[in-house]
Design a protein around this motif. Structure first.
Motif, PDB file in Angstrom:
ATOM      1  N   MET A   1     -12.984  47.526 -16.296  1.00  0.00           N
ATOM      2  CA  MET A   1     -12.527  47.721 -14.918  1.00  0.00           C
ATOM      3  C   MET A   1     -13.202  48.951 -14.331  1.00  0.00           C
ATOM      4  O   MET A   1     -13.261  50.006 -14.950  1.00  0.00           O
ATOM      5  CB  MET A   1     -11.000  47.906 -14.893  1.00  0.00           C
ATOM      6  N   ARG A   2     -13.728  48.798 -13.141  1.00  0.00           N
ATOM      7  CA  ARG A   2     -14.447  49.900 -12.516  1.00  0.00           C
ATOM      8  C   ARG A   2     -13.486  51.022 -12.144  1.00  0.00           C
ATOM      9  O   ARG A   2     -12.444  50.813 -11.544  1.00  0.00           O
ATOM     10  CB  ARG A   2     -15.162  49.383 -11.264  1.00  0.00           C
ATOM     11  N   ARG A   3     -13.862  52.237 -12.515  1.00  0.00           N
ATOM     12  CA  ARG A   3     -13.020  53.387 -12.203  1.00  0.00           C
ATOM     13  C   ARG A   3     -13.242  53.815 -10.756  1.00  0.00           C
ATOM     14  O   ARG A   3     -14.365  53.860 -10.260  1.00  0.00           O
ATOM     15  CB  ARG A   3     -13.363  54.549 -13.153  1.00  0.00           C
ATOM     16  N   ARG A   4     -12.175  54.149 -10.086  1.00  0.00           N
ATOM     17  CA  ARG A   4     -12.263  54.581  -8.698  1.00  0.00           C
ATOM     18  C   ARG A   4     -12.159  56.098  -8.631  1.00  0.00           C
ATOM     19  O   ARG A   4     -11.396  56.714  -9.354  1.00  0.00           O
ATOM     20  CB  ARG A   4     -11.146  53.940  -7.874  1.00  0.00           C
ATOM     21  N   THR A   5     -12.920  56.673  -7.716  1.00  0.00           N
ATOM     22  CA  THR A   5     -12.886  58.129  -7.563  1.00  0.00           C
ATOM     23  C   THR A   5     -11.613  58.543  -6.841  1.00  0.00           C
ATOM     24  O   THR A   5     -10.930  57.731  -6.207  1.00  0.00           O
ATOM     25  CB  THR A   5     -14.104  58.603  -6.758  1.00  0.00           C
ATOM     26  N   ARG A   6     -11.319  59.842  -6.957  1.00  0.00           N
ATOM     27  CA  ARG A   6     -10.114  60.358  -6.308  1.00  0.00           C
ATOM     28  C   ARG A   6     -10.195  60.182  -4.794  1.00  0.00           C
ATOM     29  O   ARG A   6      -9.210  59.853  -4.130  1.00  0.00           O
ATOM     30  CB  ARG A   6      -9.948  61.837  -6.650  1.00  0.00           C
ATOM     31  N   ILE A   7     -11.403  60.356  -4.223  1.00  0.00           N
ATOM     32  CA  ILE A   7     -11.569  60.215  -2.774  1.00  0.00           C
ATOM     33  C   ILE A   7     -11.286  58.782  -2.343  1.00  0.00           C
ATOM     34  O   ILE A   7     -10.625  58.540  -1.335  1.00  0.00           O
ATOM     35  CB  ILE A   7     -12.992  60.633  -2.351  1.00  0.00           C
ATOM     36  N   GLN A   8     -11.753  57.805  -3.143  1.00  0.00           N
ATOM     37  CA  GLN A   8     -11.516  56.403  -2.812  1.00  0.00           C
ATOM     38  C   GLN A   8     -10.039  56.069  -2.855  1.00  0.00           C
ATOM     39  O   GLN A   8      -9.516  55.337  -2.019  1.00  0.00           O
ATOM     40  CB  GLN A   8     -12.291  55.508  -3.780  1.00  0.00           C
ATOM     41  N   ILE A   9      -9.340  56.611  -3.862  1.00  0.00           N
ATOM     42  CA  ILE A   9      -7.906  56.348  -3.988  1.00  0.00           C
ATOM     43  C   ILE A   9      -7.138  56.943  -2.818  1.00  0.00           C
ATOM     44  O   ILE A   9      -6.269  56.299  -2.223  1.00  0.00           O
ATOM     45  CB  ILE A   9      -7.373  56.918  -5.319  1.00  0.00           C
ATOM     46  N   ILE A  10      -7.483  58.176  -2.461  1.00  0.00           N
ATOM     47  CA  ILE A  10      -6.808  58.839  -1.339  1.00  0.00           C
ATOM     48  C   ILE A  10      -7.056  58.079  -0.046  1.00  0.00           C
ATOM     49  O   ILE A  10      -6.148  57.862   0.765  1.00  0.00           O
ATOM     50  CB  ILE A  10      -7.289  60.296  -1.217  1.00  0.00           C
ATOM     51  N   ARG A  11      -8.319  57.658   0.134  1.00  0.00           N
ATOM     52  CA  ARG A  11      -8.641  56.900   1.346  1.00  0.00           C
ATOM     53  C   ARG A  11      -7.872  55.593   1.384  1.00  0.00           C
ATOM     54  O   ARG A  11      -7.364  55.182   2.435  1.00  0.00           O
ATOM     55  CB  ARG A  11     -10.137  56.638   1.390  1.00  0.00           C
ATOM     56  N   SER A  12      -7.767  54.915   0.233  1.00  0.00           N
ATOM     57  CA  SER A  12      -7.048  53.652   0.177  1.00  0.00           C
ATOM     58  C   SER A  12      -5.575  53.845   0.513  1.00  0.00           C
ATOM     59  O   SER A  12      -4.998  53.083   1.287  1.00  0.00           O
ATOM     60  CB  SER A  12      -7.205  53.031  -1.211  1.00  0.00           C
ATOM     61  N   LEU A  13      -4.959  54.869  -0.057  1.00  0.00           N
ATOM     62  CA  LEU A  13      -3.554  55.157   0.221  1.00  0.00           C
ATOM     63  C   LEU A  13      -3.346  55.513   1.691  1.00  0.00           C
ATOM     64  O   LEU A  13      -2.344  55.122   2.307  1.00  0.00           O
ATOM     65  CB  LEU A  13      -3.064  56.297  -0.678  1.00  0.00           C
ATOM     66  N   HIS A  14      -4.304  56.240   2.247  1.00  0.00           N
ATOM     67  CA  HIS A  14      -4.217  56.625   3.652  1.00  0.00           C
ATOM     68  C   HIS A  14      -4.246  55.391   4.546  1.00  0.00           C
ATOM     69  O   HIS A  14      -3.452  55.276   5.502  1.00  0.00           O
ATOM     70  CB  HIS A  14      -5.382  57.556   3.992  1.00  0.00           C
ATOM     71  N   GLU A  15      -5.129  54.446   4.245  1.00  0.00           N
ATOM     72  CA  GLU A  15      -5.243  53.234   5.053  1.00  0.00           C
ATOM     73  C   GLU A  15      -3.990  52.363   4.915  1.00  0.00           C
ATOM     74  O   GLU A  15      -3.524  51.784   5.903  1.00  0.00           O
ATOM     75  CB  GLU A  15      -6.486  52.451   4.635  1.00  0.00           C
ATOM     76  N   VAL A  16      -3.451  52.281   3.693  1.00  0.00           N
ATOM     77  CA  VAL A  16      -2.234  51.490   3.482  1.00  0.00           C
ATOM     78  C   VAL A  16      -1.060  52.104   4.242  1.00  0.00           C
ATOM     79  O   VAL A  16      -0.254  51.395   4.862  1.00  0.00           O
ATOM     80  CB  VAL A  16      -1.910  51.394   1.977  1.00  0.00           C
ATOM     81  N   THR A  17      -0.983  53.435   4.215  1.00  0.00           N
ATOM     82  CA  THR A  17       0.096  54.125   4.938  1.00  0.00           C
ATOM     83  C   THR A  17       0.029  53.830   6.432  1.00  0.00           C
ATOM     84  O   THR A  17       1.041  53.530   7.079  1.00  0.00           O
ATOM     85  CB  THR A  17       0.011  55.638   4.695  1.00  0.00           C
ATOM     86  N   LYS A  18      -1.188  53.897   6.992  1.00  0.00           N
ATOM     87  CA  LYS A  18      -1.348  53.619   8.417  1.00  0.00           C
ATOM     88  C   LYS A  18      -0.980  52.175   8.735  1.00  0.00           C
ATOM     89  O   LYS A  18      -0.364  51.889   9.768  1.00  0.00           O
ATOM     90  CB  LYS A  18      -2.789  53.902   8.844  1.00  0.00           C
ATOM     91  N   ALA A  19      -1.349  51.256   7.844  1.00  0.00           N
ATOM     92  CA  ALA A  19      -1.033  49.851   8.071  1.00  0.00           C
ATOM     93  C   ALA A  19       0.479  49.611   8.037  1.00  0.00           C
ATOM     94  O   ALA A  19       1.010  48.834   8.833  1.00  0.00           O
ATOM     95  CB  ALA A  19      -1.731  48.988   7.026  1.00  0.00           C
ATOM     96  N   LEU A  20       1.173  50.279   7.140  1.00  0.00           N
ATOM     97  CA  LEU A  20       2.626  50.111   7.055  1.00  0.00           C
ATOM     98  C   LEU A  20       3.325  50.670   8.294  1.00  0.00           C
ATOM     99  O   LEU A  20       4.314  50.100   8.766  1.00  0.00           O
ATOM    100  CB  LEU A  20       3.157  50.791   5.786  1.00  0.00           C
ATOM    101  N   PHE A  21       2.805  51.766   8.821  1.00  0.00           N
ATOM    102  CA  PHE A  21       3.373  52.283  10.073  1.00  0.00           C
ATOM    103  C   PHE A  21       3.042  51.349  11.236  1.00  0.00           C
ATOM    104  O   PHE A  21       3.771  51.293  12.229  1.00  0.00           O
ATOM    105  CB  PHE A  21       2.883  53.707  10.348  1.00  0.00           C
ATOM    106  N   GLY A  22       1.934  50.605  11.093  1.00  0.00           N
ATOM    107  CA  GLY A  22       1.640  49.578  12.078  1.00  0.00           C
ATOM    108  C   GLY A  22       2.687  48.481  12.060  1.00  0.00           C
ATOM    109  O   GLY A  22       3.076  47.951  13.105  1.00  0.00           O
ATOM    110  N   LYS A  23       3.155  48.136  10.864  1.00  0.00           N
ATOM    111  CA  LYS A  23       4.220  47.150  10.727  1.00  0.00           C
ATOM    112  C   LYS A  23       5.504  47.654  11.375  1.00  0.00           C
ATOM    113  O   LYS A  23       6.219  46.893  12.043  1.00  0.00           O
ATOM    114  CB  LYS A  23       4.463  46.873   9.235  1.00  0.00           C
ATOM    115  N   LEU A  24       5.793  48.937  11.214  1.00  0.00           N
ATOM    116  CA  LEU A  24       6.970  49.527  11.859  1.00  0.00           C
ATOM    117  C   LEU A  24       6.860  49.432  13.374  1.00  0.00           C
ATOM    118  O   LEU A  24       7.841  49.150  14.068  1.00  0.00           O
ATOM    119  CB  LEU A  24       7.138  50.988  11.431  1.00  0.00           C
ATOM    120  N   TRP A  25       5.668  49.682  13.904  1.00  0.00           N
ATOM    121  CA  TRP A  25       5.488  49.614  15.353  1.00  0.00           C
ATOM    122  C   TRP A  25       5.710  48.184  15.855  1.00  0.00           C
ATOM    123  O   TRP A  25       6.323  47.979  16.896  1.00  0.00           O
ATOM    124  CB  TRP A  25       4.091  50.097  15.745  1.00  0.00           C
TER     125      TRP A  25
END
Length: 319
Positions: A1-25
């Motif tokens: 399994m390809r290892r993901r960098t810390r920056i990629q993980i943070i970016r992914s979490l950031h995008e998911v967080t924004k999407a979930l707040f989109g669901k709230l809106w």
């Protein structure tokens, strides 16, 4: 399994967080729950949700406001009761008229049904507040359907079902601002031959939009249909001239020179060749000459050709 960098993980979490707040809106705008009523009363008492500020509000509301623009443009309000906001709700599928039209009069709440008379659009009234182009679009493409007891229906334009699901959270594309978009366009990879044209397109679009905005301000508006017609009828005029090599007169020599600079200024080279009146090559020379500009390279080519002809006593030279 390809290892993901810390920056990629943070970016992914950031995008998911924004999407979930989109669901709230989406839930806030389309449901009548106790929570949505509370948020509406607390933050949208004086302004429509698309204008409400996030300054000094709770963390949840600030995050919802951050994704508001991306979510709002995917929400289409189907006119069934006409209670949708004329200026602030996207009931035309083109976006909120408040942001599209130059003739917006304040931030007054006006309902769509105020422009419907006996099941038909009041074209004269609409034309008083909207451009002729938008008025024509509304009258020809949107059916003014009013049903007793019905409510305007919100549809999600991001999928075929029209319902905002959890899967849509991950697919919301949180777009950057205009400046970031132009930068991405400018830096995008493309073939060298079309790179300059590709980079010029954002500037051309912005210039045309600016001219159209000024034309509308001064009552000289040209709608997109007119522009499209002009483009369809446009026929480019090609100017060309045939260039070919011809032999010199009998008893003469012909010398052709050339100089070039990579980058101009940059690394330079010059070259020249001499042919007789039969077209046969007599002499040719090409050399690098260090850094310089194209004019220096062209001049050096002529100078070296003349020096060679003087040394070899080739006086009957045709250039």
């Amino acid at each position: 399994m390809r290892r993901r960098t810390r920056i990629q993980i943070i970016r992914s979490l950031h995008e998911v967080t924004k999407a979930l707040f989109g669901k709230l809106w989406w839930n806030f705008r389309t449901t009548t729950s106790l929570w949505s009523s509370f948020m509406w009363t607390k933050y949208c008492k004086k302004h429509h949700p698309v204008l409400a500020k996030g300054t000094g509000a709770s963390h949840a509301w600030r995050k919802m406001v951050e994704v508001r623009e991306e979510v709002e443009r995917e929400i289409w309000w189907q006119v069934m009761s006409g209670e949708a906001s004329f200026w602030f709700d996207n009931w035309t599928k083109q976006g909120a008229l408040y942001f599209l039209e130059e003739t917006v009069r304040g931030e007054e709440e006006i309902e769509v049904k105020q422009f419907i008379v006996n099941g038909e659009w009041d074209r004269l009234k609409i034309n008083m507040v909207l451009s002729a182009e938008m008025t024509k679009y509304i009258v020809e493409n949107i059916r003014p359907k009013i049903e007793v007891g019905a409510v305007d229906k919100a549809w999600w334009m991001g999928n075929q079902s029209g319902e905002f699901t959890f899967a849509d959270c991950a697919s919301i594309e949180m777009e950057a601002g205009l400046q970031q978009t132009i930068k991405k366009w400018w830096a995008a990879s493309s073939k060298p031959k079309v790179k300059a044209v590709f980079q010029a397109i954002p500037a051309i679009l912005m210039w045309e939009l600016w001219k159209r905005r000024n034309a509308r301000k001064n009552g000289k508006e040209r709608n997109w249909e007119d522009v499209l017609e002009v483009l369809q009828q446009y026929k480019p005029k090609l100017h060309y001239r045939a260039v070919s090599w011809t032999k010199p007169q009998k008893g003469w020599m012909k010398c052709n020179t050339n100089g070039a600079s990579r980058g101009n200024p940059g690394e330079c080279t010059y070259s020249f060749c001499i042919r007789d009146d039969f077209g046969d090559l007599v002499y040719a020379e090409a050399q690098r000459m260090g850094n310089g500009n194209s004019m220096e390279a062209e001049t050096r080519a002529i100078l070296r050709a003349l020096q060679h002809c003087k040394i070899t006593a080739q006086m009957w030279l045709w250039r």
